[in-house]
Design a protein around this motif. Sequence first.
Motif, PDB file in Angstrom:
ATOM      1  N   ARG A   1       8.449 -70.117  -5.789  1.00  0.00           N
ATOM      2  CA  ARG A   1       7.523 -69.046  -6.498  1.00  0.00           C
ATOM      3  C   ARG A   1       6.083 -69.706  -6.520  1.00  0.00           C
ATOM      4  O   ARG A   1       4.985 -69.339  -5.864  1.00  0.00           O
ATOM      5  CB  ARG A   1       7.879 -69.013  -7.802  1.00  0.00           C
ATOM      6  CG  ARG A   1       6.760 -68.009  -8.617  1.00  0.00           C
ATOM      7  CD  ARG A   1       7.171 -67.702 -10.046  1.00  0.00           C
ATOM      8  NE  ARG A   1       8.414 -66.771 -10.069  1.00  0.00           N
ATOM      9  CZ  ARG A   1       9.453 -67.062 -10.621  1.00  0.00           C
ATOM     10  NH1 ARG A   1       9.587 -68.301 -11.201  1.00  0.00           N
ATOM     11  NH2 ARG A   1      10.803 -66.302 -10.334  1.00  0.00           N
ATOM     12  N   SER A   2       5.936 -71.023  -6.747  1.00  0.00           N
ATOM     13  CA  SER A   2       4.469 -71.526  -6.796  1.00  0.00           C
ATOM     14  C   SER A   2       4.179 -71.864  -5.202  1.00  0.00           C
ATOM     15  O   SER A   2       2.957 -71.595  -5.054  1.00  0.00           O
ATOM     16  CB  SER A   2       4.641 -73.043  -7.362  1.00  0.00           C
ATOM     17  OG  SER A   2       5.272 -74.077  -6.725  1.00  0.00           O
TER      18      SER A   2
ATOM     19  N   ASN B   1      -2.233 -66.771  -1.917  1.00  0.00           N
ATOM     20  CA  ASN B   1      -3.746 -66.913  -2.749  1.00  0.00           C
ATOM     21  C   ASN B   1      -4.606 -67.638  -1.469  1.00  0.00           C
ATOM     22  O   ASN B   1      -5.832 -67.059  -1.450  1.00  0.00           O
ATOM     23  CB  ASN B   1      -3.749 -67.650  -3.633  1.00  0.00           C
ATOM     24  CG  ASN B   1      -3.305 -67.130  -5.069  1.00  0.00           C
ATOM     25  OD1 ASN B   1      -3.212 -65.554  -5.154  1.00  0.00           O
ATOM     26  ND2 ASN B   1      -2.634 -67.750  -6.047  1.00  0.00           N
TER      27      ASN B   1
ATOM     28  N   GLU C   1       3.007 -68.324  -3.920  1.00  0.00           N
ATOM     29  CA  GLU C   1       1.866 -67.993  -4.608  1.00  0.00           C
ATOM     30  C   GLU C   1       0.482 -68.865  -4.047  1.00  0.00           C
ATOM     31  O   GLU C   1      -0.475 -68.168  -3.789  1.00  0.00           O
ATOM     32  CB  GLU C   1       1.746 -68.247  -6.275  1.00  0.00           C
ATOM     33  CG  GLU C   1       2.447 -67.285  -6.849  1.00  0.00           C
ATOM     34  CD  GLU C   1       2.408 -67.563  -8.564  1.00  0.00           C
ATOM     35  OE1 GLU C   1       2.111 -68.701  -8.931  1.00  0.00           O
ATOM     36  OE2 GLU C   1       3.404 -66.860  -9.072  1.00  0.00           O
TER      37      GLU C   1
END
Length: 130
Positions: free
Chosen positions: A81-82, A89, A85
């Motif tokens: 997930r990190s 981004n 992201e």
Amino acid sequence: MLKKKLGWIGLGALLVLALCLISAIAGGALSHRFGSSSHTISYADFISIMLTAVSVLLAALTIFLAVLGVLGWAAISNGVRSRTEFFLNEGFKEGNSLYSLVEARVAAIVYKGIAAIDEADDTSENGEKA
């Protein structure tokens, strides 16, 4: 990070080895001291005790592996997930590859079927230039 994990694994293996050694010494001392008792055990009772001990150990191992599996899955999920992201981004900032890709695709979809008006195409029905 890998060295830190290997350090913990090595420490755990050393702890297990130490506990095995301590239990072997304690078992040897107890059997030497209390080994000449008058109690006898049949082979069927011995096998029952051994199978029960193996079953209990397998159950404990299963619970331990289940806990490790849940914790490992949570760690993998959080890591994915990190990283996702961060990738999205950074990728959609102006000038990066994902931004350029989306911008080109949007332009292709928006302007599909629309051609530039050219002077060469400005002819009337009878072939005369306007």
